[in-house]
Write an enzyme that holds these catalytic residues in place. Structure first.
Site, PDB file in Angstrom:
ATOM      1  N   GLU A 220       0.334   4.160 -30.144  1.00  0.00           N
ATOM      2  CA  GLU A 220       0.703   3.988 -31.549  1.00  0.00           C
ATOM      3  C   GLU A 220      -0.474   3.487 -32.370  1.00  0.00           C
ATOM      4  O   GLU A 220      -0.720   3.964 -33.492  1.00  0.00           O
ATOM      5  CB  GLU A 220       1.859   2.981 -31.669  1.00  0.00           C
ATOM      6  CG  GLU A 220       3.094   3.354 -30.877  1.00  0.00           C
ATOM      7  CD  GLU A 220       3.151   2.698 -29.506  1.00  0.00           C
ATOM      8  OE1 GLU A 220       4.219   2.173 -29.164  1.00  0.00           O
ATOM      9  OE2 GLU A 220       2.114   2.704 -28.798  1.00  0.00           O
TER      10      GLU A 220
ATOM     11  N   ASP B  42      -5.262  12.366  12.812  1.00  0.00           N
ATOM     12  CA  ASP B  42      -6.044  13.150  11.850  1.00  0.00           C
ATOM     13  C   ASP B  42      -7.221  12.392  11.238  1.00  0.00           C
ATOM     14  O   ASP B  42      -8.115  13.015  10.665  1.00  0.00           O
ATOM     15  CB  ASP B  42      -5.138  13.634  10.709  1.00  0.00           C
ATOM     16  CG  ASP B  42      -4.005  14.526  11.194  1.00  0.00           C
ATOM     17  OD1 ASP B  42      -4.179  15.153  12.260  1.00  0.00           O
ATOM     18  OD2 ASP B  42      -2.964  14.589  10.525  1.00  0.00           O
TER      19      ASP B  42
ATOM     20  N   LEU C  91      -7.645   9.833   2.814  1.00  0.00           N
ATOM     21  CA  LEU C  91      -6.582   9.593   1.825  1.00  0.00           C
ATOM     22  C   LEU C  91      -7.147   9.204   0.464  1.00  0.00           C
ATOM     23  O   LEU C  91      -6.594   8.365  -0.244  1.00  0.00           O
ATOM     24  CB  LEU C  91      -5.611   8.515   2.322  1.00  0.00           C
ATOM     25  CG  LEU C  91      -4.940   8.795   3.677  1.00  0.00           C
ATOM     26  CD1 LEU C  91      -4.005   7.658   4.046  1.00  0.00           C
ATOM     27  CD2 LEU C  91      -4.190  10.117   3.637  1.00  0.00           C
TER      28      LEU C  91
END
Length: 345
Positions: A53, A201, A205
């Site tokens: 705003e 794995d 990330l």
């Protein structure tokens, strides 16, 4: 431009800063003069910066006097790191404010609208409210519940497999889908995986392929000391308590990325707010593949879990399916405070 078009424009501006404002809401605002001309636009800056705003009013300058401010979320009426937006609206001489949805933050929750009306500003609430609610759903959820909005990301073959019998799973989907996953990571404040996924794995990330900040990495269990996921939060307690803790840390949205047993635990406890499933046009063709969700099969069709698709899109050769549980209301009440979170940054 009419007010509905202006709100749609404000929603677009909010979308452009989706991954930059958390834990504050991603908000858009448009100032219209008496002839319907756009004289100012704004979107929330990163934490510590100005709200939508204030930016829109500053852009409008003297044209803000007597104008209409269209904003996706109820203007704040309290001091955080920035002064109340309501004060700036009144000082600029805005005659009317059109709001998409109320802010459920207990420091606002109708007080922003009430303060504007008390100052003589005409206020209308609810224009394109369903669209704004969908856009701000993670923020609204966090402010109502004190917990982060939980997104579960899954990638699967057409027959429901996430890995072959040898454990290999890279890559089920194509590059477009993988890029979209990184966009989801950029929109999330934390990412949750199981320690088994880390051992199997060794993922980093992090956010790649798109602009964005790396989320807090949360491992359920203990990660090997040399794992790429470090530094991370290692959690061995109850997952509901984890969500409570993340909520206290101002984590607005988390994404779960596996493995299947971790996903199943959140699923069975009804803790997932949105499932994002990437489906590849591929078949593993066997009952011994690693399934989308680990655990027992529903004993009957009547006992089968059901959700509702809220978005379907194509990403290269793959599909992205967004669904929510039927237990989640399609229209959220956004005018009642439920969170004790006092942080605005």
């Amino acid at each position: 431009m009419d007010e509905a078009e202006a709100m749609a424009h404000a929603i677009e501006h909010a979308a452009s800063v989706r991954s930059q404002t958390s834990p504050n809401p991603w908000v858009g605002a448009v100032v219209l003069d008496a002839n319907g001309n756009v004289v100012g636009v704004g979107s929330t800056e990163p934490p510590g910066g100005a709200h939508a705003e204030v930016i829109a009013i500053a852009a409008a300058g003297a044209a803000a006097a007597g104008a209409t401010l269209v904003v996706t979320l109820e203007p704040c009426s309290h001091h955080g790191r920035t002064p109340p937006c309501g004060d700036a609206i009144v000082a600029a001489g805005i005659a009317q404010v059109v709001v998409g949805v109320h802010d459920p933050d207990r420091r606002v929750a109708g007080r922003g609208v009430a303060a504007l009306r008390a100052a003589g500003v005409t206020v209308e609430v609810g224009l394109l409210g369903d669209q704004v609610t969908a856009q701000l759903e993670p923020y609204l959820h966090h402010r109502r519940t004190g917990r982060p909005y939980v997104v579960c990301k899954l990638a699967t073959t057409l027959d429901g497999g996430i890995a072959a019998t040898d454990g290999s799973s890279q890559w089920i989907t194509g590059q477009e889908a993988r890029t979209d996953v990184h966009r989801l990571r950029a929109e999330s404040d934390a990412i949750i995986v199981g320690a088994g996924t880390i051992r199997a794995d060794n993922p980093s990330l992090t956010v790649r392929h798109v602009e964005g900040t790396d989320p807090l990495r949360v491992v359920l269990g203990r990660a090997p000391t040399d794992a790429r996921v470090h530094p991370c939060l290692e959690w061995t307690g109850d997952i509901r308590a984890l969500l409570d803790e993340l909520g206290r840390r101002d984590i607005v949205q988390v994404i779960i990325e596996g493995g299947s047993a971790v996903v199943r635990s959140f699923h069975d406890d009804d803790l997932i707010d949105r499932y994002v499933v990437y489906v590849a046009p591929a078949l593993l063709t066997g009952g011994d593949m690693v399934p989308l969700l680990a655990g027992p099969t529903a004993p009957s069709i009547d006992a089968m879990w059901r959700g509702r698709f809220v978005d379907v899109r194509r990403l290269g050769d793959d599909l992205r399916l967004d669904l929510i549980p039927h237990t989640r209301s399609a229209t959220m009440a956004t005018d009642h405070p439920c969170s004790d979170n006092d942080t605005e940054v």
